[in-house]
Design a protein around this motif. Structure first.
Motif, PDB file in Angstrom:
ATOM      1  N   UNK A 117      17.339   0.450  15.073  1.00 21.24           N
ATOM      2  CA  UNK A 117      18.113   1.182  16.076  1.00 21.24           C
ATOM      3  C   UNK A 117      17.832   2.685  16.013  1.00 21.24           C
ATOM      4  N   UNK A 166      -1.958   2.908  12.277  1.00 24.07           N
ATOM      5  CA  UNK A 166      -1.384   2.223  11.117  1.00 24.07           C
ATOM      6  C   UNK A 166       0.009   1.756  11.506  1.00 24.07           C
ATOM      7  N   UNK A 220      -3.773  11.083   2.388  1.00 22.48           N
ATOM      8  CA  UNK A 220      -2.408  10.589   2.167  1.00 22.48           C
ATOM      9  C   UNK A 220      -1.654  11.500   1.199  1.00 22.48           C
ATOM     10  N   UNK A 271      -3.809   8.309  -2.496  1.00 29.23           N
ATOM     11  CA  UNK A 271      -4.181   6.891  -2.330  1.00 29.23           C
ATOM     12  C   UNK A 271      -5.563   6.566  -2.882  1.00 29.23           C
ATOM     13  N   UNK A 327      -8.191   4.561  -5.174  1.00 34.48           N
ATOM     14  CA  UNK A 327      -8.202   3.163  -5.611  1.00 34.48           C
ATOM     15  C   UNK A 327      -8.199   3.139  -7.147  1.00 34.48           C
ATOM     16  N   UNK A 349      16.754  -6.688  16.167  1.00 36.36           N
ATOM     17  CA  UNK A 349      15.453  -6.805  15.496  1.00 36.36           C
ATOM     18  C   UNK A 349      15.528  -6.077  14.171  1.00 36.36           C
ATOM     19  N   UNK A 399      12.915  -4.406  11.751  1.00 40.52           N
ATOM     20  CA  UNK A 399      11.516  -4.020  11.615  1.00 40.52           C
ATOM     21  C   UNK A 399      11.121  -4.028  10.152  1.00 40.52           C
ATOM     22  N   UNK A 408       8.832  -2.418   8.703  1.00 35.90           N
ATOM     23  CA  UNK A 408       8.533  -1.091   8.186  1.00 35.90           C
ATOM     24  C   UNK A 408       9.777  -0.407   7.636  1.00 35.90           C
ATOM     25  N   UNK A 409      10.918  -0.763   8.164  1.00 37.41           N
ATOM     26  CA  UNK A 409      12.133  -0.068   7.763  1.00 37.41           C
ATOM     27  C   UNK A 409      12.969  -0.893   6.805  1.00 37.41           C
ATOM     28  N   UNK A 459      18.027  -1.081  10.334  1.00 36.47           N
ATOM     29  CA  UNK A 459      18.946  -1.184  11.450  1.00 36.47           C
ATOM     30  C   UNK A 459      20.334  -1.598  10.967  1.00 36.47           C
ATOM     31  N   UNK A 468      23.765   0.600  11.013  1.00 31.21           N
ATOM     32  CA  UNK A 468      24.807   0.683  12.037  1.00 31.21           C
ATOM     33  C   UNK A 468      25.909  -0.349  11.814  1.00 31.21           C
ATOM     34  N   UNK A 517       1.384  -3.005  -5.444  1.00 33.72           N
ATOM     35  CA  UNK A 517       1.227  -1.628  -5.895  1.00 33.72           C
ATOM     36  C   UNK A 517       0.239  -0.879  -4.999  1.00 33.72           C
ATOM     37  N   UNK A 521       1.362   2.379  -2.799  1.00 32.45           N
ATOM     38  CA  UNK A 521       0.683   3.667  -2.982  1.00 32.45           C
ATOM     39  C   UNK A 521      -0.322   3.952  -1.856  1.00 32.45           C
ATOM     40  N   UNK A 522      -0.212   3.240  -0.783  1.00 31.02           N
ATOM     41  CA  UNK A 522      -0.983   3.449   0.460  1.00 31.02           C
ATOM     42  C   UNK A 522      -2.490   3.229   0.284  1.00 31.02           C
ATOM     43  N   UNK A 523      -2.889   2.507  -0.796  1.00 32.60           N
ATOM     44  CA  UNK A 523      -4.325   2.258  -0.987  1.00 32.60           C
ATOM     45  C   UNK A 523      -4.863   1.315   0.089  1.00 32.60           C
ATOM     46  N   UNK A 552      -3.679   1.101   3.179  1.00 33.67           N
ATOM     47  CA  UNK A 552      -3.799   1.932   4.385  1.00 33.67           C
ATOM     48  C   UNK A 552      -5.046   2.811   4.304  1.00 33.67           C
TER      49      UNK A 552
END
Lengths: 258, 278
Positions: A33, A70, A104, A108, A110, B4, B6, B8-9, B13, B16, B140, B144-146, B148
């Motif tokens: 939301x 992403x 990042x 990030x 490796x 919904x 998500x 990612x979050x 939601x 609320x 991990x 740690x966004x590896x 991505x």
């Protein structure tokens, strides 16, 4: 005697005549939301460093992650180098991503690879680049960030600042036209932060990259920004140069500079 | 009412909702999330098959993972296999002795180990050692966004990370099973000789006489499926971790639990199918 810091030009040369490498229109993203991006519209000119400021949770990182797809935005258009990135197919998207470097917040790196292998990794799909050329680029990238002795080290042996430098070197391996920095100086001491900011400026000058820099570090913004935008509740609240915004009469805007 | 949630979050939601509403929704959400999880796992498995046949083929990474998953597990699987064979023999001897059937001990141990105990115990050990390690490693990397970072380099992380690990598990766990069977039979030999005197050649003559193709083949086939289950579940749990550092532990833990459970379910189905042909 205090060393004089070299700053980015407040107004990029011939800005008006330069083409926009990134053109974002009406970008919206909602999580559950919570409307994180309400309607973002911005452009990034060729060779420009654009700093994005804003309180935590205003969607700065979401904005640049949408640019790399992403995160899939709900609405809007993102033109990168003349192509609508939201309509690209997988292969085209991967090719486009090679034109955009992304540093990042955590660098990030490796964990299972040495620094050299980390740097060589983005080149693994490049059949046109020979093994010798790859090794040459690794050495050159390490020299650019002043860490040529770290080639055989593991990421766990590096300090925070070194990790950021290696992360920056890795993003430069594919010689991107656009750089996206997600809080490049977060968690670093002031001296290392300044070094990273200078590196960002060096990268811009040496490779003529256009950059979007997400940061909370005003010193980094001062050093690197040609132009600054401030996000407020998912929208662009104001834009201008560092000096213009610093002199703003709006107390909320001035609070970023105090 | 939450429309919904998500990923990612992580269900932000819910902010609320009042605390009471969150508690009231918890059971419904868990029920829903169980089936959502099964659906997502199926879709992940289908994606694995699609990506596995698509180039580029990450052969070097596959070999590296095979070494880490297979070679590095030989010691643990070997020790467990030996103890398994030894204990099974010692425990079975008194019962067979009651019927005067001690001579059947090598045959009984061989059939038990090759058909059932070897593949299942090896797979469960690998679920604990390999499944948890894959789950934690990928989680991990995600946190740690590896993952991505691979994606933004234009490299398909699914192909590089998931396909190689699942294939390595699929091929290494059957090999480990054969090894565990062999060591288990040696353990059985040791067990037979604790209270008896059977020569090495006589013991193995009896062992091989008692085994036929339909003992070996189905157990090898099912260990391929065990391997694939361990790999896919470990990767699925790690690759879809979205809960920060806390999620790393959860991913490792749930990978072991889910992989172990799936091993027993696959075993049950495999036994039914095998018995149909025997």
């Amino acid at each position: 005697m205090e060393e004089k810091t070299i700053l980015a030009d407040p107004i990029p040369q011939e800005k008006e005549s330069k083409e926009a490498v990134v053109d974002i229109k009406g970008l919206k993203k909602t999580f559950g939301s919570k409307k994180v991006l309400k309607s973002i519209t911005l452009t990034l000119a060729k060779g420009e460093n654009l700093v994005v400021l804003g309180k935590s949770g205003t969607g700065k990182s979401v904005l640049i992650k949408c640019m790399m797809r992403l995160i899939q935005p709900d609405e809007g258009e993102i033109q990168v180098l003349g192509k609508n990135i939201l309509q690209l197919k997988e292969k085209e998207l991967n090719d486009m991503r090679k034109s955009i470097g992304f540093l990042f917040q955590s660098a990030a790196l490796y964990d299972s690879m040495t620094v050299g292998e980390n740097l060589e990794f983005p080149l693994r799909g490049e059949k046109k680049v020979s093994v010798e050329e790859k090794s040459k680029r690794v050495v050159e990238a390490l020299q650019n960030v002043g860490l040529q002795d770290s080639i055989n080290k593991m990421p766990s042996e590096l300090s925070g600042g070194m990790r950021k430098r290696i992360g920056l070197a890795r993003t430069m391996m594919l010689k991107p036209k656009i750089m996206l920095y997600d809080e490049p100086t977060t968690g670093l001491d002031p001296i290392t932060s300044k070094e990273i900011s200078k590196l960002i400026l060096d990268v811009q000058k040496k490779y003529n990259t256009s950059s979007i820099i997400i940061t909370h570090d005003m010193e980094c913004a001062r050093i690197t920004a040609n132009r600054i935008i401030i996000l407020k509740e998912g929208e662009v609240a104001i834009e201008g140069t560092y000096e213009e915004l610093k002199k703003s009469e709006d107390e909320w805007i001035r609070s970023f500079f105090e | 009412m939450v429309d919904t949630v998500d990923k990612q979050t992580n269900g932000k939601s819910k902010e609320v909702l009042t605390d009471c509403e969150v508690i009231n929704n918890r059971d419904g959400y868990s029920f829903h999330s169980f089936f959502a999880d099964i659906g997502a796992l199926s879709s992940f498995t289908l994606r694995f098959f699609r990506e596995a046949i698509r180039p580029p083929y990450e052969f070097n990474e596959f070999l590296r993972q095979s070494y880490l998953i297979g070679v590095k597990s030989f010691g643990l699987v070997g020790i467990t296999g030996f103890i398994m064979g030894l204990v099974l023999t010692i425990q079975s001897r008194p019962t067979l002795a009651v019927f005067g059937a001690e001579a059947w001990l090598p045959a009984m141990v061989a059939i038990s180990i090759v058909r059932e105990i070897g593949p299942v115990i090896t797979a469960v050990i690998c679920a604990g050692k390999v499944g948890s390690s894959i789950g934690a490693e990928l989680a991990s990397m995600k946190v740690t966004e590896q993952i991505d970072a691979m994606e933004v380099s234009g490299i398909n992380p699914f192909n590089y990370i998931v396909v190689t690990r699942v294939l390595a598990c699929t091929f290494m766990i059957p090999l480990l099973t054969v090894f565990a069977d062999a060591i288990g039979l040696l353990g059985g030999f040791a067990g037979v000789n604790i209270k008896g005197d059977t020569s090495f050649s006589l013991y193995f003559l009896q062992v091989f006489n008692s085994l036929d193709f339909m003992d070996l083949f189905p157990s090898l086939i099912k260990s391929f499926f065990f391997g694939q289950a361990v790999g896919i579940i470990g990767c699925y749990k790690g690759y879809n971790c979205n809960e920060g550092t806390e999620g790393v532990g959860k991913a490792a833990n749930s990978a072991v639990v889910m992989a172990s459970l799936s091993i027993f379910i696959i075993d049950m189905v495999a036994v039914q199918i095998t018995s149909f042909f025997m």
